[in-house]
Design an enzyme around this catalytic site. Structure first.
Site: not given
Ligand code: UDP
Length: 315
Positions: A14, A35, A59, A77, A116, A147
């Site tokens: 996105f 990836n 990757d 991610s 990010a 995460y």
């Protein structure tokens, strides 16, 4: 600014895909890497005849050499709670080995680097609104930890390459962002509500809906990120819209924008779901001269056509 060779990881995602668009619009040459674990090449279809854009399926947890680059944007991610829960180990790997590999690329080619990062670094915050100097309240072993801790490790890695190797690094802490290309099935609140509303299905509120988020429209976010990439700032900078909404209010906005008569149903609140979130953007304002421009209502209206189009594809 003169044309640069830019590497964007997570390019089919996105935010990555919108970032590629912004960089290409400025005349840069962009290599997009992904990836495709959560990214979607449909987000890049419109660039298929763009000679300054190239896509590489790769990757980033494996070392790779993209050739000479002037700038690296690390956006790879899984990012929604549904995706990173499903891909827990992959999320830990991309936020550790992946970040180190991309930092090595920036070091090798003396390139600029922007990572990010995320408001999840603040966890379930005890300081409100969240300032960059707050260290956070993260459960290191909870379901979100794959995460949160990967992103916190990445921040440590970025600071280390700045301190030890003098890489020109930057870090953005991104708050909830929405807009066209937000994956339709990744379980996030805006995509869920928009699709449920357009289908005249019940909107699923987790918990009592009193938890808050602050939603930033994607073009505002990308503008802030591009500004940060050119700044001299090496410490983290929050980029997000400080306009704070309860999840219940957010559902009501979606109903108003879609004109839907969907009802609202309650579902259990996921474990460690932050109770409130709102960025303090004083640093972005003063350092970058940046301010978000698009209020939630307008951003949802701008996203309507995209979410409608995802329904057609799904059927
Ligand atoms: N949420 C909700 N209904 C949904 C999806 C999410 O009430 O269908 C809530 C979720 O529990 C959280 C907030 O909306 O409090 C934002 O969730 P999201 O997954 O978009 O991102 P988060 O900010 O939690 O990373």
């Amino acid at each position: 600014m003169p044309s640069q060779n830019v590497l964007v990881t997570g390019a089919a995602g996105f935010l990555g895909s919108h970032l590629c668009d912004a960089l290409l619009a400025e005349g840069h040459i962009v290599l997009g890497v992904d990836n495709l674990s959560t990214g979607n090449t449909a987000n890049l279809d419109h660039l298929s005849s763009e000679p300054r854009f190239r896509f590489l399926e790769q990757d980033i947890t494996r070392p790779f050499d993209p050739g000479e680059v002037d700038y690296v944007f690390n956006f790879a991610s899984p990012a929604s709670p549904v995706d990173y829960s499903r891909l827990g180990i992959e999320t830990l790997r991309v936020g550790s080995a992946g970040t180190l590999n991309t930092l090595d690329i920036a070091h090798k080619y003396k390139a600029g680097y922007l990572h990010a990062s995320t408001s999840e670094c603040y966890g379930d915050p005890e300081v409100h609104p969240q300032v960059e100097t707050y260290w956070g309240n993260v459960n290191p072993i909870g379901p979100r930890s794959v995460y949160d801790e990967a992103k916190r490790f990445s921040e440590a890695a970025v600071m280390a390459y700045y301190r030890y190797h003098n890489v020109n690094t930057h870090m953005v802490r991104i708050f909830n962002t929405y807009g066209p290309r937000l994956q339709a099935n990744d379980g996030r609140v805006i995509s869920n509500f928009m699709i449920q509303a357009l289908n005249e299905e019940p909107l699923t509120i987790y918990g009592d809906g009193s938890q808050t988020r602050s939603f930033c429209y994607v073009s505002d976010l990308i503008d802030g990120i591009v500004r940060l990439s050119r700044s001299d700032e090496h410490a983290p900078v929050n980029i997000g819209n400080p306009d704070e909404w309860t999840i219940l209010e957010c559902a009501q906005e979606v109903l108003a924008v879609t004109g839907s008569s969907s009802e609202i149903v309650r579902k259990p609140l996921p474990q460690d779901d932050p109770t409130r979130r709102r960025p303090d953007i004083t640093r972005a304002r003063t350092l970058l001269g940046w301010d978000p421009k698009i209020p939630l209502r307008e951003g949802l209206e701008r996203s309507l056509e995209y979410f409608r189009s995802t329904l057609v594809v799904a059927r």
